[in-house]
Design an enzyme around this catalytic site. Structure first.
Site, PDB file in Angstrom:
ATOM      1  N   GLU A  48       0.803  -1.323  -0.048  1.00  0.00           N
ATOM      2  CA  GLU A  48       0.149  -0.080  -0.064  1.00  0.00           C
ATOM      3  C   GLU A  48       0.832   1.464  -0.034  1.00  0.00           C
ATOM      4  OE1 GLU A  48      -3.050  -0.072  -0.525  1.00  0.00           O
ATOM      5  OE2 GLU A  48      -3.623  -2.054   0.225  1.00  0.00           O
ATOM      6  N   ASN A  52       1.327   3.882  -2.919  1.00  0.00           N
ATOM      7  CA  ASN A  52       0.965   5.209  -2.876  1.00  0.00           C
ATOM      8  C   ASN A  52       2.146   6.302  -3.305  1.00  0.00           C
ATOM      9  OD1 ASN A  52      -1.650   4.743  -1.918  1.00  0.00           O
ATOM     10  ND2 ASN A  52      -1.201   5.257   0.195  1.00  0.00           N
ATOM     11  N   ARG A 106      -9.188   3.238  -7.623  1.00  0.00           N
ATOM     12  CA  ARG A 106      -8.427   3.366  -6.354  1.00  0.00           C
ATOM     13  C   ARG A 106      -9.867   3.425  -5.340  1.00  0.00           C
ATOM     14  NH1 ARG A 106      -4.473   1.495  -6.962  1.00  0.00           N
ATOM     15  NH2 ARG A 106      -4.265   1.563  -4.644  1.00  0.00           N
TER      16      ARG A 106
HETATM   17  N1  ADP Z   1       3.015   9.073  -0.730  1.00  0.00           N
HETATM   18  C1  ADP Z   1       1.975  10.124  -0.790  1.00  0.00           C
HETATM   19  N2  ADP Z   1       2.025  11.000  -1.745  1.00  0.00           N
HETATM   20  C2  ADP Z   1       1.181  12.227  -1.719  1.00  0.00           C
HETATM   21  N3  ADP Z   1      -0.250  11.834  -1.650  1.00  0.00           N
HETATM   22  C3  ADP Z   1      -0.608  10.622  -1.068  1.00  0.00           C
HETATM   23  C4  ADP Z   1       0.541   9.459  -0.634  1.00  0.00           C
HETATM   24  N4  ADP Z   1       0.076   8.359  -0.002  1.00  0.00           N
HETATM   25  C5  ADP Z   1      -1.362   8.726  -0.179  1.00  0.00           C
HETATM   26  N5  ADP Z   1      -1.578   9.893  -0.555  1.00  0.00           N
HETATM   27  C6  ADP Z   1      -3.000  10.591  -0.590  1.00  0.00           C
HETATM   28  O1  ADP Z   1      -3.946  10.039   0.324  1.00  0.00           O
HETATM   29  C7  ADP Z   1      -5.004   9.561  -0.324  1.00  0.00           C
HETATM   30  C8  ADP Z   1      -5.454   8.157   0.279  1.00  0.00           C
HETATM   31  O2  ADP Z   1      -4.449   7.130   0.193  1.00  0.00           O
HETATM   32  P1  ADP Z   1      -5.212   5.711   0.191  1.00  0.00           P
HETATM   33  O3  ADP Z   1      -5.743   5.506   1.600  1.00  0.00           O
HETATM   34  O4  ADP Z   1      -3.979   4.797   0.009  1.00  0.00           O
HETATM   35  O5  ADP Z   1      -6.177   5.575  -0.866  1.00  0.00           O
HETATM   36  P2  ADP Z   1      -5.666   5.458  -2.549  1.00  0.00           P
HETATM   37  O6  ADP Z   1      -4.379   5.236  -2.925  1.00  0.00           O
HETATM   38  O7  ADP Z   1      -6.893   4.410  -2.856  1.00  0.00           O
HETATM   39  O8  ADP Z   1      -6.327   6.832  -2.956  1.00  0.00           O
HETATM   40  C9  ADP Z   1      -4.783   9.470  -1.902  1.00  0.00           C
HETATM   41  O9  ADP Z   1      -5.612   9.425  -2.806  1.00  0.00           O
HETATM   42  C10 ADP Z   1      -3.590  10.534  -1.831  1.00  0.00           C
HETATM   43  O10 ADP Z   1      -4.347  11.643  -2.143  1.00  0.00           O
HETATM   44 MG    MG Z   2      -3.369   3.540  -1.976  1.00  0.00          MG
END
Ligand code: ADP
Ligand code: MG
Lengths: 152, 102
Positions: A48, A52, A106
């Site tokens: 995960e 991300n 997502r």
């Molecule tokens: N490493 C990262 N850099 C920038 N934004 C991030 C990062 N990790 C997560 N995010 C932000 O947090 C949100 C939620 O992440 P997550 O719970 O993994 O859901 P998803 O990946 O399905 O969108 C993402 O949609 C993104 O906007």
């Molecule tokens: Mg994610």
């Protein structure tokens, strides 16, 4: 608490490295003799965070991801995944289950998975400066394979 | 082979294999959606018996196919979920979107 073993890996933000990161962490934790469930938990959480970094942090562009892991003598495992991508504006909102800035395919469950599959999750981020995800899990040692070298 | 599909009596079966992550889910989606387009099935059966690993990208894959099947009045069934994936499936609540959840 003593650190029994530690490692750091740096790799490109390419989606094929999601598998590489999981495999590397699995191999690193194997001497702890984790259960199938413990290993699946950690692999899922790592997958995960790395995903991300690739799709949100670097938005599919070029970048470098750092994966660090430490094993402490009490069975505490600390894993850190860091990118120097775009950062998260509102961490609290980002961590809410089902929240995604991307939508579409997502699920918005990455952080919820990391939170529930690991014992502890911390996220630090700066807009434009990247994101660091630190996760912890206790893997109670069943084997003595990771004893510090002096005790051999 | 990440996904093998069979169409029979109005049902499209997709046998998924290996690890489902963001990298592989993309290929699986392209194959499954191509076949949904081609066969217009009444139901889509996602068979997880050969899946060894899945993260939330797999949940996204299921959710997306549920949405697509709903658009054409069809439904989705999940089968042979390995025990290690149960917690993720439960956490996601995705079952409520599938046949079982209705
Ligand atoms: N490493 C990262 N850099 C920038 N934004 C991030 C990062 N990790 C997560 N995010 C932000 O947090 C949100 C939620 O992440 P997550 O719970 O993994 O859901 P998803 O990946 O399905 O969108 C993402 O949609 C993104 O906007
Ligand atoms: Mg994610």
């Amino acid at each position: 608490m003593d650190i029994l073993n530690e490692m750091t890996l740096t790799f490109s933000s390419k989606s094929m490295n999601e598998n590489f990161a999981r495999a590397a962490v699995s191999a690193f934790l194997l001497p702890l003799d984790p259960t199938i469930t413990e290993l699946a938990d950690v692999k899922t959480a790592v997958s995960e965070a790395v995903t991300n970094a690739i799709i949100h942090g670097y938005e599919y562009g070029e970048g470098t991801i750092t994966l660090g892991a430490k094993i402490y003598s009490n069975g505490r495992v600390v894993i850190r995944i860091r990118d120097k991508g775009k950062g998260i504006e509102d961490i609290k909102q980002a961590m809410e289950p089902l929240f995604s800035t991307v939508g579409g395919e997502r699920a918005g469950l990455g952080f919820a998975v990391m939170q529930s599959f690991m014992d502890d999750l911390r996220v630090t981020s700066r807009k434009g400066g990247g994101t660091t995800v630190t996760m912890e899990k206790y893997i109670i040692r069943r084997s003595r394979a990771v004893q510090s070298d002096e005790n051999d | 082979m990440l996904v093998k599909t069979v169409f029979d009596s109005g049902e499209l079966t997709a046998l998924l294999s290996g690890d489902i992550d963001h990298h592989t889910a993309r290929t699986m989606r392209l194959v499954i959606d191509g076949d949904i387009e081609r066969y217009r099935p009444e139901s889509l059966l996602l068979d997880f018996r050969r899946v060894r690993f899945m993260d939330s990208s797999g949940i996204g894959l299921i959710m997306g196919r549920c949405r697509l099947m709903q658009l054409c009045g069809g439904r989705v069934r999940l089968e042979n979920i390995p025990p290690t994936l149960e917690r993720l499936i439960a956490l996601s609540g995705v079952r409520s979107l599938t046949d079982e959840g209705r």
